[in-house]
Design a protein around this motif. Structure first.
Motif, PDB file in Angstrom:
ATOM      1  N   VAL B 101       0.856  -1.197   0.000  1.00  0.00           N
ATOM      2  CA  VAL B 101       0.000   0.000   0.000  1.00  0.00           C
ATOM      3  C   VAL B 101       0.887   1.240   0.000  1.00  0.00           C
ATOM      4  O   VAL B 101       1.730   1.401   0.884  1.00  0.00           O
ATOM      5  CB  VAL B 101      -0.893   0.030   1.260  1.00  0.00           C
ATOM      6  N   GLN B 102       0.714   2.104  -1.005  1.00  0.00           N
ATOM      7  CA  GLN B 102       1.406   3.403  -0.938  1.00  0.00           C
ATOM      8  C   GLN B 102       0.366   4.500  -0.764  1.00  0.00           C
ATOM      9  O   GLN B 102      -0.047   4.779   0.346  1.00  0.00           O
ATOM     10  CB  GLN B 102       2.322   3.588  -2.149  1.00  0.00           C
ATOM     11  N   CYS B 103      -0.126   5.108  -1.861  1.00  0.00           N
ATOM     12  CA  CYS B 103      -1.156   6.139  -1.647  1.00  0.00           C
ATOM     13  C   CYS B 103      -2.460   5.501  -1.193  1.00  0.00           C
ATOM     14  O   CYS B 103      -3.287   6.134  -0.569  1.00  0.00           O
ATOM     15  CB  CYS B 103      -1.378   6.967  -2.910  1.00  0.00           C
ATOM     16  N   GLY B 104      -2.682   4.226  -1.563  1.00  0.00           N
ATOM     17  CA  GLY B 104      -3.838   3.494  -1.076  1.00  0.00           C
ATOM     18  C   GLY B 104      -5.092   3.615  -1.916  1.00  0.00           C
ATOM     19  O   GLY B 104      -6.099   2.968  -1.622  1.00  0.00           O
ATOM     20  N   PHE B 105      -5.026   4.405  -2.987  1.00  0.00           N
ATOM     21  CA  PHE B 105      -6.267   4.625  -3.745  1.00  0.00           C
ATOM     22  C   PHE B 105      -6.733   3.365  -4.464  1.00  0.00           C
ATOM     23  O   PHE B 105      -7.920   3.113  -4.576  1.00  0.00           O
ATOM     24  CB  PHE B 105      -6.089   5.778  -4.754  1.00  0.00           C
ATOM     25  N   LEU B 137      -5.583  -1.154 -11.681  1.00  0.00           N
ATOM     26  CA  LEU B 137      -4.376  -0.366 -11.960  1.00  0.00           C
ATOM     27  C   LEU B 137      -3.850   0.259 -10.674  1.00  0.00           C
ATOM     28  O   LEU B 137      -4.616   0.691  -9.816  1.00  0.00           O
ATOM     29  CB  LEU B 137      -4.673   0.741 -12.975  1.00  0.00           C
ATOM     30  N   CYS B 138      -2.503   0.306 -10.567  1.00  0.00           N
ATOM     31  CA  CYS B 138      -1.852   0.977  -9.448  1.00  0.00           C
ATOM     32  C   CYS B 138      -0.808   1.919 -10.017  1.00  0.00           C
ATOM     33  O   CYS B 138       0.012   1.502 -10.835  1.00  0.00           O
ATOM     34  CB  CYS B 138      -1.192  -0.054  -8.532  1.00  0.00           C
ATOM     35  N   ARG B 139      -0.839   3.172  -9.600  1.00  0.00           N
ATOM     36  CA  ARG B 139       0.140   4.131 -10.117  1.00  0.00           C
ATOM     37  C   ARG B 139       1.383   4.207  -9.240  1.00  0.00           C
ATOM     38  O   ARG B 139       2.309   4.918  -9.550  1.00  0.00           O
ATOM     39  CB  ARG B 139      -0.450   5.545 -10.236  1.00  0.00           C
ATOM     40  N   CYS B 140       1.370   3.525  -8.092  1.00  0.00           N
ATOM     41  CA  CYS B 140       2.464   3.729  -7.137  1.00  0.00           C
ATOM     42  C   CYS B 140       3.411   2.537  -7.019  1.00  0.00           C
ATOM     43  O   CYS B 140       4.619   2.692  -7.101  1.00  0.00           O
ATOM     44  CB  CYS B 140       1.910   3.999  -5.738  1.00  0.00           C
ATOM     45  N   THR B 141       2.888   1.354  -6.804  1.00  0.00           N
ATOM     46  CA  THR B 141       3.732   0.291  -6.246  1.00  0.00           C
ATOM     47  C   THR B 141       4.567  -0.468  -7.266  1.00  0.00           C
ATOM     48  O   THR B 141       5.532  -1.123  -6.875  1.00  0.00           O
ATOM     49  CB  THR B 141       2.884  -0.779  -5.531  1.00  0.00           C
ATOM     50  N   GLY B 142       4.182  -0.455  -8.525  1.00  0.00           N
ATOM     51  CA  GLY B 142       4.883  -1.305  -9.486  1.00  0.00           C
ATOM     52  C   GLY B 142       4.454  -2.758  -9.403  1.00  0.00           C
ATOM     53  O   GLY B 142       5.078  -3.623 -10.007  1.00  0.00           O
TER      54      GLY B 142
HETATM   55  S1  FES Z   1      -0.950   2.479  -3.993  1.00  0.00           S
HETATM   56 FE1  FES Z   1      -1.295   4.314  -5.074  1.00  0.00          FE
HETATM   57  S2  FES Z   1      -2.440   3.649  -6.777  1.00  0.00           S
HETATM   58 FE2  FES Z   1      -1.840   1.808  -5.876  1.00  0.00          FE
END
Ligand code: FES
Ligand SMILES: Cc1cc2nc3c(=O)[nH]c(=O)nc-3n(C[C@H](O)[C@H](O)[C@H](O)COP(=O)(O)OP(=O)(O)OC[C@H]3O[C@@H](n4cnc5c(N)ncnc54)[C@H](O)[C@@H]3O)c2cc1C
Ligand code: FES
Lengths: 288, 165
Positions: B101-105, B137-142
């Motif tokens: 979990v990064q931004c969590g969206f 889709l996730c923009r943060c974690t890869g």
């Molecule tokens: S944790 Fe930011 S979009 Fe997946």
């Protein structure tokens, strides 16, 4: 999203009466994965959305008949992709259905909706064309049947009248031992429309069928290429000749997904792979 | 033509809800705005991103692509329905422990897709995990840590069912 009324008819009599009453101002809702986007993008603005989900007579499964299978109008892409008989006898269709969108889309979207939406890139349409599909079409005035190739007219265009619906799709049983496959090229793995789609089937006798998607106003059978391969489908030079005929038959457009030259090249690459795969599956008459 | 709201009965996270919904409202809108369950996110609103994923009658769906009226008579599970008695669900714990979990969206949608997958297939192969999550889709974690979290959740669940046996 623009507002609309909503109806959930309970049986076919109510359904066809509603379609007759509202005509072009009604939109039929199956899984909604195309329709809801069309409405929110303003491509469609129905006064009323008519859902099929409560109609008692309509099926959400694949029904085995003595001479083939019938795909119910509410059978989801997931249901069709996982159906054992589809996987065994109509392998290309199962492979195409599982390549549509994502799991979430396949759990809602239907094969019949994929067909009625009439996108030139619709994955299941390209695969279905291998299997002589016949659609059962219903209106208040009665039933008619129509071959898929006649049903599709062009991008987003079908031969359905405003008060008609598709009830089911019938696929006759292929000749014992027919093997088939569907290959899809898209910009990213999963959740993208086909840049090019190629479906191929091989009968033990050596008869070949080839259907191409996303390289013309509608998916179609590459008949000249099929004839070239007839009786001699394993000869490398002959395969290359057939590929050139399929590339000539393709009339791809250039758009943000790919240029027409690239699409035509990829018809060749995918068809080569598809033929190899279908022939391998059909080795020595032991088609799976 | 007057457009009126339509009464529906839907089970959400185990509770029967009687609601009046507008025909053009998606299930996602009703979950968020009428039920106040804000865990379910709306991002693209067109079926591409999976942020709005909920489980409808056992299947993962994009709630932005389902009309709320279509949920009449169905059961819906949202991210709020996973924790029990203040204890996180093993999938949620796995996401935290694996740093998924990064931004969590995207997370509620990822967790719901994972739940649907593990309910159907408790020991998925990597390829099956990727296929089940292709619509999220996730923009943060890869994605690597998310895939690891799903593996870890599958291990936790098998330990859990082992304990209760
Ligand atoms: S944790 Fe930011 S979009 Fe997946
Ligand atoms: C994110 C995303 C990814 C996608 N990816 C792909 C993809 O990779 N490949 C692909 O081919 N498609 C793709 N699609 C398109 C869509 O999911 C499919 O076309 C799906 O099969 C449509 O089925 P449905 O039941 O949801 O149709 P609906 O949206 O319910 O209906 C589609 C159209 O057909 C009409 N219709 C439906 N049923 C009938 C009927 N029985 N009689 C008459 N008319 C009817 C509707 O009025 C509407 O115009 C994607 C869509 C999304 C949102
Ligand atoms: S918000 Fe529903 S899929 Fe993106």
């Amino acid at each position: 999203m623009k507002r609309f009324n909503y109806a959930e008819p309970k049986n076919l009599v109510e359904l066809v009466a509603l379609l007759h009453q509202y005509g072009a101002s009604a939109s039929i809702l199956a899984g909604g994965t195309d329709l809801i986007n069309h409405i929110s993008h303003g491509k469609r603005s129905p006064k009323i959305v008519v859902s099929l989900r409560g109609v008692a007579e309509l099926s959400n499964t694949v029904i085995e008949k003595s001479e083939g299978i019938e795909i119910g109008v509410l059978a989801t892409l997931t249901t069709v992709a996982e159906h054992p008989l589809v996987r065994q006898r109509y392998t290309a269709l199962a492979e195409a259905a599982v390549k549509v969108g994502s799991k979430q889309i396949r759990n809602r979207g239907t094969v019949v909706g994929n067909v009625c939406n009439a996108s030139p890139a619709a994955d299941t349409v390209t695969a279905l064309l291998l299997f002589d599909p016949v659609l059962s079409v219903l209106a208040e005035t009665g039933r008619r049947t129509v071959a898929l190739s006649d049903f599709l007219l062009g991008p987003g265009q079908t031969s359905l009248a405003a008060d008609e619906l598709v009830e089911s799709i019938f696929l006759p049983t292929p000749i014992e031992g027919t093997a088939s496959t569907y290959r899809k090229l898209s910009r990213r793995e999963g959740v993208d429309l086909a840049t090019v789609g190629v479906a191929t089937s091989v009968e033990w006798s050596g008869n070949i069928r080839i259907a191409l998607g996303a390289v013309g106003p509608k998916a179609f059978r590459a008949v000249a290429a099929e004839l070239q391969l007839k009786g001699n489908p394993r000869d490398m030079d002959n395969i290359e000749s057939a590929i050139r005929l399929a590339q000539v038959a393709a009339e791809p457009i250039s758009d943000l997904r790919a240029s027409n030259e690239y699409r035509r090249e990829m018809v060749g690459a995918l068809l080569r792979q598809a033929l190899q795969q279908a022939l391998a599956r059909c080795k020595g008459g032991e088609c799976k | 033509m007057m457009i009126e709201s339509i009464p529906i009965t839907v089970e959400v996270n185990g509770t029967i809800q009687r609601l009046k919904v507008m025909p053009h409202h998606s299930l996602a809108v009703v979950i968020r705005e009428q039920l106040g369950l804000l865990g379910t996110k709306i991002s693209c609103g067109e079926g591409e991103c999976g942020a709005c994923t909920v489980i409808l009658d056992g299947k993962a769906v994009n709630s932005c692509m389902v009309l709320a009226v279509e949920a009449d008579g169905c059961s819906v599970l949202t991210i709020e329905g996973l924790a029990k008695n203040g204890e996180l669900h093993p999938i949620q714990t796995a996401f935290i422990e694996e740093g998924a979990v990064q931004c969590g969206f995207c997370t509620p949608g990822m967790v719901m897709s994972t739940k649907a997958l593990l309910d159907e297939n408790p020991e998925p192969e990597e390829e099956q995990i990727r296929e089940a999550l292709a619509g999220n889709l996730c923009r943060c974690t890869g994605y690597h840590r998310i895939i690891n979290a799903v593996h870890a959740a599958a291990r936790k669940s098998s330990v859990h069912s082992g304990e209760t046996k």
